[in-house]
Design a protein around this motif. Structure first.
Motif, mmCIF file in Angstrom:
data_model
loop_
_atom_site.group_PDB
_atom_site.id
_atom_site.type_symbol
_atom_site.label_atom_id
_atom_site.label_comp_id
_atom_site.label_asym_id
_atom_site.label_seq_id
_atom_site.Cartn_x
_atom_site.Cartn_y
_atom_site.Cartn_z
ATOM 1 N N VAL A 184 -7.031 -10.467 -4.737
ATOM 2 C CA VAL A 184 -8.096 -9.481 -4.535
ATOM 3 C C VAL A 184 -9.439 -10.098 -4.931
ATOM 4 O O VAL A 184 -10.456 -9.906 -4.260
ATOM 5 N N LEU A 195 -13.301 -1.929 0.489
ATOM 6 C CA LEU A 195 -12.490 -0.951 -0.234
ATOM 7 C C LEU A 195 -11.173 -0.703 0.491
ATOM 8 O O LEU A 195 -10.102 -0.653 -0.112
ATOM 9 N N SER A 247 -9.019 -3.878 -0.139
ATOM 10 C CA SER A 247 -8.656 -4.177 -1.547
ATOM 11 C C SER A 247 -7.630 -3.206 -2.112
ATOM 12 O O SER A 247 -6.631 -3.628 -2.705
ATOM 13 N N LEU A 248 -7.895 -1.910 -1.924
ATOM 14 C CA LEU A 248 -7.038 -0.920 -2.576
ATOM 15 C C LEU A 248 -5.589 -0.994 -2.116
ATOM 16 O O LEU A 248 -4.688 -1.122 -2.949
ATOM 17 N N ALA A 308 -3.866 -4.215 -3.437
ATOM 18 C CA ALA A 308 -3.455 -4.149 -4.842
ATOM 19 C C ALA A 308 -2.160 -3.364 -4.984
ATOM 20 O O ALA A 308 -1.254 -3.752 -5.728
ATOM 21 N N ALA A 309 -2.049 -2.261 -4.224
ATOM 22 C CA ALA A 309 -0.825 -1.460 -4.298
ATOM 23 C C ALA A 309 0.360 -2.235 -3.740
ATOM 24 O O ALA A 309 1.450 -2.231 -4.318
#
Ligand SMILES: Nc1ncnc2c1ncn2[C@@H]1O[C@H](COP(=O)(O)OP(=O)(O)O)[C@@H](O)[C@H]1O
Ligand SMILES: [Mg+2]
Lengths: 223, 272
Positions: free
Chosen positions: A156, A199, A202-203, A206-207
């Motif tokens: 990330v 956004l 990235s989000l 990460a998950a």
């Protein structure tokens, strides 16, 4: 200052930005691929009995970690040619960002490698395994799962750092948004879109990393 | 300064070459002398048990034989050939990595904490050495591994990872893994010490069957005096880096000669 969002303009620049998104993903992907491999090379190099090599790698990592990425990008791109290393923006950018993150990843790996219990090494000796097989088949597979969280953070991280490549003219998102802004004098839409795109990538990434980490642990029987 | 090894034979010859010979072996950690001029022979097919108080150097003996530790003085021979040293221009010099890899292939070891590879199943643990080290074909290695898992009673758990196995089960897999390399000498370092009392029997039974049915040379460190008495050909009592007393189990346990042996044996009897 009135807030005036222009939808027509938004639709007009969106394809350009989507195209730039591909470049951003490519830059992050290549840079990360370099860092994943080189980081392991750096981590393993520090475990060899050759103290000169160990020392040089150690100092190099310290140096990279204590200077800004943007300086390293400039350095490879603008100073490189003076040493006969003339590189295009893409190549220079990938080298700089790949090297930068390999220094961080090597530290993540180092922690993982150090955490492999001594008994595992002894079992390898008792089975008369070569050093290569010991690392490749026993130690590294056990060093990776605890390193996955750190590796994910830097994935990330490298993605969010790709805008720095705009300074040497890599046509990633930031560079494209800047170009749109300076030619249309409208900055609100391109920058907002860039933010949303970052956004939106990235989000979920990460998950996904967390899910992946869990899977790997299960697969390796470590959970 | 290099140790003068001219008094040590380049190899052992004659009628009664032991499978293992420690010849005046000294091991130090800094100033601490852990083993002091140790002489110890183990004959082919013999089961020798090492007992003694904690810190007396029992584990170190096994670890040196497994080449997990280097030695400071003396020479260890396995099957007549030096293990810790190699011949160079008619002289013994410390073994290099290449020589060690050849020499240690005759020795297998089981550890107190099993040290199974956690990312591999029981079967894969047992195939790893034969495939990677001996270069065996997968199918063949699999067959051998399955036979050995059968021998230790772990066939039904062959596809489980170690984290899914109890301590006793893990130790049995570890024994199978070591045997898969077909060592001439097997070392057991307190293989039941980390186990719950109720599963100790499943591991000792495996070792017992090895003693009864296989002509393996074995060197075992244990705190289980009853087990040692049952299955050993010879028992060595270690004290302070030396063999204080050794003999047939009936003699050493039934009629110990040295005061320290008597003290140790009565102390462990009380603890039981
Ligand atoms: N790596 C090491 N560094 C320093 N001292 C050690 C090391 N390994 C063992 N020792 C010491 O050597 C002595 C013998 O240890 P060990 O062979 O493990 O004894 P035992 O197995 O009989 O309990 C002990 O005093 C121990 O503290
Ligand atoms: Mg011990």
């Amino acid at each position: 200052m009135g807030f005036n969002w222009n939808w027509e303009f938004t639709w007009e620049i969106l394809p350009k930005l989507m195209h730039a998104t591909l470049n951003t993903l490519m830059a992050a992907g290549f840079g990360y691929a370099i860092a994943v491999v080189l980081g392991m090379v750096f981590a393993l190099a520090q475990r060899t009995p050759y103290w000169v090599l160990t020392k040089v790698v150690r100092e190099f990592i310290e140096f990279i970690r204590s200077t800004p990425l943007i300086l390293q990008i400039f350095f490879v791109y603008y100073v490189g040619p003076q040493f006969g290393l003339k590189l295009g923006p893409w190549t220079a950018g990938m080298i700089a960002i790949g090297l930068h993150y390999s220094a961080y990843l090597s530290e993540v790996y180092r922690g993982g490698l150090d955490a492999v219990p001594k008994g595992q090494w002894e079992a390898c000796t008792a089975l008369n395994m070569s050093t290569r097989d010991t690392y490749w088949r026993i130690v590294i597979p056990q060093a990776i799962p605890p390193a996955l969280a750190g590796m994910g953070n830097y994935l990330v991280g490298i993605f969010k750092d790709t805008p720095m490549l705009s300074v040497i003219g890599v046509a990633e998102l930031m560079h494209t948004a800047n170009a749109i802004g300076s030619s249309s004098y409208r900055y609100l839409e391109p920058y907002t879109l860039v933010g949303i795109i970052f956004l939106a990538i990235s989000l979920p990434t990460a998950a996904l990393i967390r899910v992946f980490e869990d899977r790997v642990r299960r697969k390796l029987g470590l959970k | 300064m290099m140790e003068d090894l001219s008094n040590y034979p380049l190899e052992l010859t004659g009628d009664n070459v032991p499978m293992v010979r420690f010849l005046k072996v000294t091991k130090r950690y800094g100033d601490l002398v852990v083993l002091d001029q140790l002489d110890l022979d183990v004959a082919e097919g013999e089961m020798v048990t090492i007992i003694g108080p904690s810190g007396s150097g029992k584990t170190t003996v096994l670890r040196m034989l497994m080449t997990l530790e280097t030695i400071n003085e003396g020479v260890i021979y396995v099957d007549g050939k030096p293990l810790t040293h190699m011949e160079k221009n008619g002289k013994l010099v410390p073994a290099d990595r290449k020589y060690l890899r050849k020499a240690r292939s005759q020795i297998g070891m089981c550890f107190q904490h099993f040290n199974l590879f956690p990312h591999m199943t029981a079967l894969e643990n047992c195939m790893e050495g034969p495939v990677q080290v001996l270069g065996m074909k997968k199918a063949e290695a699999r067959e051998r591994a399955e036979e050995l898992l059968e021998l230790v009673g772990m066939s039904d758990k062959r596809d489980q990872h170690p984290s899914r196995l109890s301590g006793g089960q893990q130790q049995r897999v570890a024994i199978a893994r070591a045997l898969a390399m077909r060592p001439k000498v097997m070392l057991f370092d307190e293989v039941t010490s980390a186990l719950d009392p109720e599963v100790i029997g499943e591991v000792t039974n495996v070792i017992r069957s090895l003693v009864e049915k296989h002509n393996l040379t074995m060197l075992m460190v244990t705190h289980q005096m009853g087990f040692a008495k049952d299955i050993s050909d010879r028992v060595c009592f270690f004290f302070d880096g030396k063999i204080e007393e050794q003999g047939a189990p009936e003699d050493l346990f039934g009629n110990p000669q040295k005061e320290r042996t008597q003290q140790f044996l009565s102390a462990v009897k009380e603890a039981d």
